[in-house]
Design an enzyme around this catalytic site. Sequence first.
Site, PDB file in Angstrom:
ATOM      1  N   LYS A   1       1.225  -3.822  72.376  1.00 22.76           N
ATOM      2  CA  LYS A   1       1.626  -4.720  71.287  1.00 22.76           C
ATOM      3  C   LYS A   1       0.880  -4.361  69.995  1.00 22.76           C
ATOM      4  CE  LYS A   1      -0.057  -8.861  71.377  1.00 22.76           C
ATOM      5  NZ  LYS A   1      -0.479 -10.206  71.777  1.00 22.76           N
TER       6      LYS A   1
ATOM      7  N   LYS B   1      -7.775 -10.952  77.180  1.00 22.70           N
ATOM      8  CA  LYS B   1      -8.867 -11.093  76.204  1.00 22.70           C
ATOM      9  C   LYS B   1     -10.233 -11.145  76.874  1.00 22.70           C
ATOM     10  CE  LYS B   1      -6.447 -13.105  72.313  1.00 22.70           C
ATOM     11  NZ  LYS B   1      -6.316 -14.226  71.405  1.00 22.70           N
TER      12      LYS B   1
ATOM     13  N   LYS C   1      -4.092  -7.193  65.845  1.00 28.17           N
ATOM     14  CA  LYS C   1      -5.191  -7.163  64.877  1.00 28.17           C
ATOM     15  C   LYS C   1      -6.416  -6.493  65.469  1.00 28.17           C
ATOM     16  CE  LYS C   1      -3.890 -11.781  63.521  1.00 28.17           C
ATOM     17  NZ  LYS C   1      -4.177 -13.154  63.894  1.00 28.17           N
TER      18      LYS C   1
HETATM   19  P1  TYM Z   1      -1.757 -14.978  66.574  1.00 32.42           P
HETATM   20  O1  TYM Z   1      -2.697 -15.303  65.489  1.00 32.42           O
HETATM   21  O2  TYM Z   1      -2.161 -13.940  67.582  1.00 32.42           O
HETATM   22  O3  TYM Z   1      -0.373 -14.504  65.985  1.00 32.42           O
HETATM   23  C1  TYM Z   1       0.334 -15.276  65.031  1.00 32.42           C
HETATM   24  C2  TYM Z   1       1.832 -15.178  65.267  1.00 32.42           C
HETATM   25  O4  TYM Z   1       2.245 -13.803  65.216  1.00 32.42           O
HETATM   26  C3  TYM Z   1       2.970 -13.483  66.403  1.00 32.42           C
HETATM   27  N1  TYM Z   1       2.672 -12.083  66.763  1.00 32.42           N
HETATM   28  C4  TYM Z   1       3.609 -11.147  66.975  1.00 32.42           C
HETATM   29  N2  TYM Z   1       4.957 -11.196  66.915  1.00 32.42           N
HETATM   30  C5  TYM Z   1       5.617 -10.045  67.173  1.00 32.42           C
HETATM   31  N3  TYM Z   1       5.002  -8.862  67.460  1.00 32.42           N
HETATM   32  C6  TYM Z   1       3.658  -8.775  67.538  1.00 32.42           C
HETATM   33  N4  TYM Z   1       3.060  -7.615  67.804  1.00 32.42           N
HETATM   34  C7  TYM Z   1       2.899  -9.957  67.281  1.00 32.42           C
HETATM   35  N5  TYM Z   1       1.564 -10.222  67.244  1.00 32.42           N
HETATM   36  C8  TYM Z   1       1.456 -11.535  66.931  1.00 32.42           C
HETATM   37  C9  TYM Z   1       2.458 -14.439  67.461  1.00 32.42           C
HETATM   38  O5  TYM Z   1       3.377 -14.610  68.501  1.00 32.42           O
HETATM   39  C10 TYM Z   1       2.257 -15.703  66.652  1.00 32.42           C
HETATM   40  O6  TYM Z   1       3.459 -16.414  66.526  1.00 32.42           O
HETATM   41  N6  TYM Z   1      -2.185 -18.739  69.858  1.00 32.42           N
HETATM   42  C11 TYM Z   1      -1.585 -18.340  68.596  1.00 32.42           C
HETATM   43  C12 TYM Z   1      -1.987 -19.222  67.433  1.00 32.42           C
HETATM   44  C13 TYM Z   1      -1.746 -20.681  67.631  1.00 32.42           C
HETATM   45  C14 TYM Z   1      -0.476 -21.337  67.632  1.00 32.42           C
HETATM   46  C15 TYM Z   1      -0.767 -22.720  67.804  1.00 32.42           C
HETATM   47  C16 TYM Z   1       0.831 -20.880  67.502  1.00 32.42           C
HETATM   48  C17 TYM Z   1      -2.698 -21.643  67.796  1.00 32.42           C
HETATM   49  N7  TYM Z   1      -2.114 -22.864  67.903  1.00 32.42           N
HETATM   50  C18 TYM Z   1       0.253 -23.648  67.862  1.00 32.42           C
HETATM   51  C19 TYM Z   1       1.852 -21.835  67.561  1.00 32.42           C
HETATM   52  C20 TYM Z   1       1.565 -23.188  67.739  1.00 32.42           C
HETATM   53  C21 TYM Z   1      -2.043 -16.923  68.272  1.00 32.42           C
HETATM   54  O7  TYM Z   1      -3.056 -16.455  68.739  1.00 32.42           O
HETATM   55  O8  TYM Z   1      -1.301 -16.300  67.334  1.00 32.42           O
END
Ligand code: TYM
Length: 332
Positions: free
Chosen positions: A194, A111, A197
């Site tokens: 991957k 990032k 968004k």
């Molecule tokens: P974020 O917002 O990027 O994504 C949310 C969830 O979607 C999953 N994900 C995917 N799974 C499979 N294939 C993909 N291409 C894909 N893209 C995203 C992510 O693994 C996630 O589960 N850091 C986290 C948010 C967060 C969080 C937390 C998660 C903040 N605090 C505490 C768990 C516990 C994030 O950026 O997710």
Amino acid sequence: MKRIFSGVQPTGNLHLGNYLGAIRNWVRLQKDYESIFCVVDMHAITQWQDPAELSKSTREVTAAFIAAGIDPEACVIFHQSAVPGHAQLAWVFNCVARIGWLNRMTQFKEKAGKHKENASVGLFAYPALMAADILLYKGTHVPVGEDQKQHLELTRDIAQKFNNDFGREVFPITEPLILGAATRVMSLRDGSKKMSKSDTSDFSRINLTDDADLIAQKIRKAKTDPEPLPSEVAGLEGRPEAANLVGIFAALSDRTRDDVLTEAGGQPFSTFKQSLTDLAVETLGPMNAEMNRLLANPGEIDAILKRGAERAQAIAGPVLDEVYDTVGFLRV
Ligand code: TYM
């Protein structure tokens, strides 16, 4: 006690990766675990967000949770900035986590890009805030996609070091739950990237807000190779785009990839893509309609978030008190 915590950033449209990697698993797990689901707006601002878009996206992600089948009565649904304990515990964890640990985080490297000095301090400290999210509720299990695995290892390291440093078992050592046939959904345009968004091409992903026509177009245009589908998983080796579509099909139909290929092996992609489109539309169509219904009633969404924040605060308050007492912060 088993307690789930997980979160999604409100940084734009949710996509099929978010759904298959995370949210759909939450829907199933909510029956067996006490569950807390969070829209992590404080994580979102580690990279600049347009304020109006951030508020809009916070409601959209909340609507997506509910439309996907998360029960706001049985589970706690709230947004992170509404519970101040996240920031308070994150500060304590900033003082527990080591710079060397954070330096190893691959998501920060991705990032921040080439000019790391220009990244925000918040982006660097992101994983400590994530650990605070989970541990503020003493979360024991965290269902996420594969890309969050390293962050969850860091959460375990922080919990362990805190417990050791203060000689008290305050925090549990959290278990990741990385479940299903699509834990890492790839871009529809490039099987080595991957689904994300932030990809500039909207045709790289299926958004939960896409209508049936757009889903059909995106799947039709998805990159593939000229060979028909193999009849066994081993035949997907070296064919990342084919492997991705088969994984998506398996996850959407709740079958194994082997099972899918036993049936679809030998098919040309044109046929397979048509079945995949039907399946995706069947799943996402009703969710899309429910999301739109909810978004037409923002008052309903805000009431759910408000009530969720109160319930979250009721759990977080005593944990933060325990942390403050452990650290030696006076509570007068
Ligand atoms: P974020 O917002 O990027 O994504 C949310 C969830 O979607 C999953 N994900 C995917 N799974 C499979 N294939 C993909 N291409 C894909 N893209 C995203 C992510 O693994 C996630 O589960 N850091 C986290 C948010 C967060 C969080 C937390 C998660 C903040 N605090 C505490 C768990 C516990 C994030 O950026 O997710």
